[in-house]
Structures are given as C-alpha cells and as structure tokens.
Design an enzyme around this catalytic site. Structure first.
Site, PDB file in Angstrom:
ATOM      1  N   HIS A  73      -9.450   1.824  -8.501  1.00 39.28           N
ATOM      2  CA  HIS A  73      -9.175   2.532  -9.765  1.00 39.28           C
ATOM      3  C   HIS A  73      -8.390   1.684 -10.763  1.00 39.28           C
ATOM      4  CE1 HIS A  73      -4.944   4.479  -8.876  1.00 39.28           C
ATOM      5  NE2 HIS A  73      -4.995   3.220  -8.495  1.00 39.28           N
ATOM      6  N   ASP A  74      -7.880   0.538 -10.334  1.00 42.35           N
ATOM      7  CA  ASP A  74      -7.136  -0.335 -11.257  1.00 42.35           C
ATOM      8  C   ASP A  74      -8.043  -1.042 -12.266  1.00 42.35           C
ATOM      9  OD1 ASP A  74      -4.682   0.173 -10.033  1.00 42.35           O
ATOM     10  OD2 ASP A  74      -4.878  -1.509  -8.645  1.00 42.35           O
TER      11      ASP A  74
END
Length: 347
Positions: A256-257
């Site tokens: 998700h980064d």
C-alpha cells in the site's frame, strides 16, 4: 416523545466531526504512559494520577480527562470525583501496558508524534496530491528521511510491529505452512512476522529482508526472542535487489506504500523468488469490493496520501488483477484481526 429513525439527526455528524477530540484524549494518555503506570499500581485516585503525571490543570479538567477515558471504556472507575479510584479496563491492560508483549501503543505513539499534525493538512494533500509529512519540504523519500534518525526509525519500526502484532499472530496460526519450509518477509522491519511464524511453526526457517539501517534493530529483537537459529536477517533495497528465495514471500503493509506500477513490480519480484506452488501473502487492510464496509482501510489509504502521495490501499479485486498479470494462478483472502486480511496468491 417518540423517536423516529427516519428523522434527520446531527449526532453522527458531530461524532465524526469532533472525533479528533476523542483521539487526542487517548493519545495523550498513551504519551503519559498512564495505562502502563496504572498496570503497575493497580488502582489510583485522581490526585495520585495528577501528582504522578505532574499535571498542572484544574481538578475539574483532570476529572474530565479521566472520566472521558472511563466513558470510552479505557478505564474503570469506582466512586466519583474526589472519591474516585481508577484502574485499567481489560483492553487497555492487555494492549496499552508497554511492559506486556501484546502492547500495540507503538502505532498510537507514532500517530501522536507524527501523524496527528500531518493529518491537519489532509485538504492540501487532496488538492495537491503531494505528501504532507517530513518530505513535504523536498526530501525524495519518506523511508530515507525516517531512516536518517535512529529515534524516528525505532519509533517507526515499533509502530509497524504494534499495528500488525495481532495480524501476524493470526497469520502464523491460520495459514497452512505444512507444505513449506522457508519464508522471506519483504520489508520485514523489526522481524515480527518472521518471529511469529517461527514461534508457531517449528519447521519454518525465516528471513526478514529490509534496508541495512533496520538490520541491527531486527537482530536485537530476534536475539531477545531467542529465535536466532531459525530467523535471520538480510539487507537490501526491495526495488533494486532480488528477494531472498523462499517457499513463502510475505509483505506486511508494504504494497500500500506504492502506486500501481510499483505494486506490480514488487509482485513480479515476489513471483520470481517463489518456486512452483509457492505462496505470496500480503497482510493489509484490504478494502471490500463494494467499498462500503472497510472504512478503516480507506482511511489508511488516505494516510498513504499523507505519507507517500501516490500509495494507496486496495480491494481484493485489484489484488486479483495484479497478481494474475504477473503469472500467479489462484488467489485467496483470509480475514485476520480488525480491518486486516491476508491476500494470498499461489504460483
């Protein structure tokens, strides 16, 4: 007067709108280590707490603070005002006493010390699409900036470990490791996932893979857990260096980064490091496909806007699309704790 459910009410609007008040009450208590100190003492009066924490506020504001924590369910109270005696609730005693292995306050500490101020600029983030944290003034990368400071790095590692503690514990027991012998946790931070798997799966050997600055911290935690025989560390940049090959590749709050193209690049590297029949596991706050239930996942995605500008949380449908595009044969989703799930892809 009879209440009608279909009548408009401002209650939920005000509850959410003032939500930062409630958040700050809890975060302040964590910063003061109130729950840890209450765990040591058992029970304390308001005046004892006031003296212990060196608070200079009026008594009525002291009661407001402690009774709000009581109303939220974080404290128990016997008596009222001057006669009140406070103690931890079962939840705070388990999860907010820093001396217990189940402590999750690391994430709350980082929320208070870093994220609280940055979320004040959410509007600017939405308007500009740019990060609103330490790299707002021109630094290239959040992780490079965090890793410059040993204090910030340790706080970040403890935060990542605490927010995933329950999820890693659940994965180590729910996932079928019987067909596998080795695991590489990519972006392994303090090696918590590797240690959890080694603890519950005595046949597994694990590698926690992260940047060089993380390795001494991870090794110290592995040594403290007495798992150095089956949990090792490896250093590298997961975008430029190959992943250590293993039967299972995991990533906890890593995908998700990044933006979509970088997510797919990481998935491709995981695929390349796995044998036929191997498994890739992403532990994240996977958003429901209808985007109506996992609101925490959507807020975490907004946190990625604040932190990285282009990272985002995703649905299982998106995970399926990306994993299929790099060659994975099948997928599975396993609920873990709270809003988190394990999204699994098999090669």
């Amino acid at each position: 007067m009879e209440k009608h459910d279909n009548q408009p009410s401002p209650a939920s609007i005000m509850q959410i709108g003032s939500g930062f008040w409630a958040s700050k009450v809890l975060l302040a208590a964590v910063k003061f280590q109130l729950f840890t100190k209450l765990a040591e003492k058992g029970k304390m009066s308001a005046q004892q707490i006031k003296a212990m924490l060196s608070l200079k506020c009026t008594d009525i504001h002291l009661y407001d603070f402690l009774d709000a924590l009581t109303g939220f369910g974080f404290l128990h109270r016997d008596g009222l005002l001057e006669s009140a005696v406070y103690s931890n609730s079962i939840h705070t005693d388990a999860f907010l006493d820093i001396n217990k292995p189940t402590y999750i306050g690391g994430m709350l500490e980082m929320m208070n010390n870093r994220l609280y101020q940055f979320w004040g600029n959410l509007e600017e983030g939405l308007l500009t699409g740019l990060p609103q944290n330490e790299i707002k003034s021109g630094e290239e990368n959040l992780f490079g900036e965090l890793y410059k400071s040993p204090e910030k790095l340790l706080e970040f590692i403890n935060a990542m470990g605490s927010i995933q503690n329950g999820n890693f514990n659940a994965l180590a027991q729910l996932f079928d490791f019987s067909k596998y012998k080795t695991l590489t946790d990519v972006g392994g931070s303090g090696a918590m996932l590797s240690m959890m798997v080694a603890k519950y799966q005595s046949h597994m050997n694990c590698i926690s893979f992260d940047l060089p600055a993380v390795e001494p911290i991870a090794n110290a935690k592995i040594k403290d857990a007495q798992l150095s025989d089956r949990v090792k560390t490896a250093s590298g940049d997961f975008f430029t260096d190959p992943f250590p090959k293993a039967d299972v590749i995991t990533m906890g709050n890593i995908l998700h980064d990044w933006d979509e193209s970088q997510k797919i690049k990481l998935l491709q590297k995981a695929y390349d490091a796995l044998p036929e029949g191997g498994a890739f596991v992403a532990i994240e706050n996977v958003i429901d496909d209808e985007r109506t239930k996992n609101v925490f996942g959507m807020m975490m995605s907004l946190n990625m806007l604040i932190e990285t500008g282009t990272g985002f949380d995703y649905t299982f449908s998106s995970f399926n699309k990306w994993t299929k595009s790099v060659g994975f044969k099948s997928t599975l989703i396993v609920p873990l704790t709270g809003a988190a799930s394990a999204a699994i892809a098999y090669k």
